[in-house]
Motif scaffolding. Structure first.
Motif: not given
Length: 408
Positions: A223-232, A247-248, A254-255, A357-361
């Motif tokens: 759920n937390f991964i799905a809610a994110a704009d970017v994962v790191l 994988k998730i 997600k980026s 920055a990428l998450a904020r487009k």
């Protein structure tokens, strides 16, 4: 919306956020990017912003002077004919950003020495201390300070350092986290030597509990991964957990950013699933087989790494800057000027700020410039976990210039 209303709206956004992005403004106002560029050129001519690649940055000093001299009156955004629902959508699409980070938490044992010792050499330290660290925790702190809504996933032992870890995260400003514990290993640690001469460093890492995250624990984080704009993520966790995280993230579209540190050959098993890879010059040398001593070498290394299937490679080159390698272009982004005290957290600062920055487009080049400015401020502070704020970064970007160069 009339031109004057749009420009007033953009100015309000500038005042609130410190910067704007051409492509995102174009999408929101449903006008061409050339129209937005014309708006930003107008605001720059009026002394209200400084144009940069992909957008513009607020010129706070000049704007304050204009207001003080009554040469400009800042309109209230509520006076504009924009309904509440539309305004919320605009803020969500342009200003917000969520980053989910899988990473390590370490206790950093740091010593400042006159120079980095050679084999068999003993040196006297001028400073010594215990600090919160780990690439994951540092990058989560950086992303949080840069303004992202961060969710941080990590694991510690059940030892005397675990309480230190949890207390630090609670006080850090990181909005959300999932902390796991294990009896099978102690909390991770790192031994750091920092050169007082130039801020350079060398680090020995003991992973400990960081290598004990299970696939099931990662699955609990969907759920937390799905809610994110970017994962790191980095490479201070076990590969099975990293693979499940990727994988998730792919399933949720997600980026995905991977900071391949510390380098291990196992990275070859996942590199083809990564959107953006951020090695430093040492890691890029290992990944490519090219000994990097200049920008030309870095370009050659980046092009080799691209063949592994990763979409984009950003090689960080320390005080020189960073190199963006894509299939269609190679761009060099110089570093911002800094008075270096401790370079230990520079890479973590860069990665956390880049993800934000990428998450904020932001477009990619603007995101790299922002991350570079963020890192330049981080190295002026002592301790790998010491990070600047978004406001600090905007100030630096308005008081220095940083021109991107195309590398042929």
């Amino acid at each position: 919306m009339f031109k004057e209303e749009r420009r007033s709206d953009i100015l309000n956004l500038l005042i609130k956020e410190g910067s704007v992005n051409v492509s995102k403004l174009s999408l929101y106002y449903q006008v061409s990017q050339e129209t937005i560029r014309s708006d930003l050129d107008y605001l720059q001519h009026a002394g209200m912003l400084q144009r940069c690649y992909g957008g513009g940055i607020l010129n706070r000093q000049a704007l304050s002077k204009l207001i003080a001299e009554n040469k400009i009156i800042i309109p209230d955004i509520t006076e504009l004919p924009v309904d509440k629902e539309t305004r919320v959508k605009k803020e969500d699409s342009i200003m917000s950003g969520k980053v989910c980070i899988l990473g390590s938490f370490n206790i950093d044992v740091s010593a400042t020495v006159p120079w980095l010792p050679q084999s068999g050499e003993s040196v006297l330290a001028s400073q010594f201390g215990f600090y919160p660290g780990g690439k994951g925790a540092n990058q989560a702190q950086a992303a949080s300070n840069a303004g992202a809504d961060v969710h941080f996933i990590f694991k510690v032992g059940k030892d005397q350092f675990s309480a230190f870890a949890l207390n630090h995260i609670k006080k850090s400003g990181i909005k959300s986290y999932s902390a796991y514990q294990t009896d099978d290993a102690p909390t991770g640690s790192a031994l750091i030597y920092v050169s007082a001469e130039d801020g350079d460093n060398c680090i020995a890492i003991y992973s400990g509990a960081n290598m004990k995250i299970t696939v099931e624990e990662i699955q609990e984080q969907r759920n937390f991964i799905a809610a994110a704009d970017v994962v790191l993520m980095q490479l201070e966790n076990n590969l099975s957990a990293i693979k499940e995280f990727i994988k998730i993230a792919q399933q949720e579209e997600k980026s995905i950013i991977l900071n391949p540190a510390p380098y291990t050959k196992q990275v070859n098993e996942i590199i083809g699933s990564i959107d953006i890879l951020t090695p430093n010059e040492t890691e890029a040398s290992f990944l490519s087989g090219i000994n990097i001593s200049n920008i030309s070498d870095a370009k050659q290394a980046g092009n080799i790494i691209l063949k592994s299937g990763v979409k984009k490679v950003i090689i960080t080159l320390g005080a020189q800057g960073s190199l963006l390698c894509e299939k269609e272009r190679t761009l060099f982004v110089p570093a911002w000027h800094a008075v270096v005290k401790d370079a230990a957290g520079a890479g973590d600062a860069f990665n956390g700020a880049l993800a934000t920055a990428l998450a904020r487009k932001y477009d990619l080049v603007s995101a790299i410039q922002y991350a570079s400015a963020f890192a330049s401020l981080a190295v002026e502070q002592e301790g790998a976990s010491s990070m600047p704020t978004h406001q600090n970064v905007i100030h630096r970007m308005t008081t220095q210039t940083n021109d991107v160069a195309i590398i042929k």
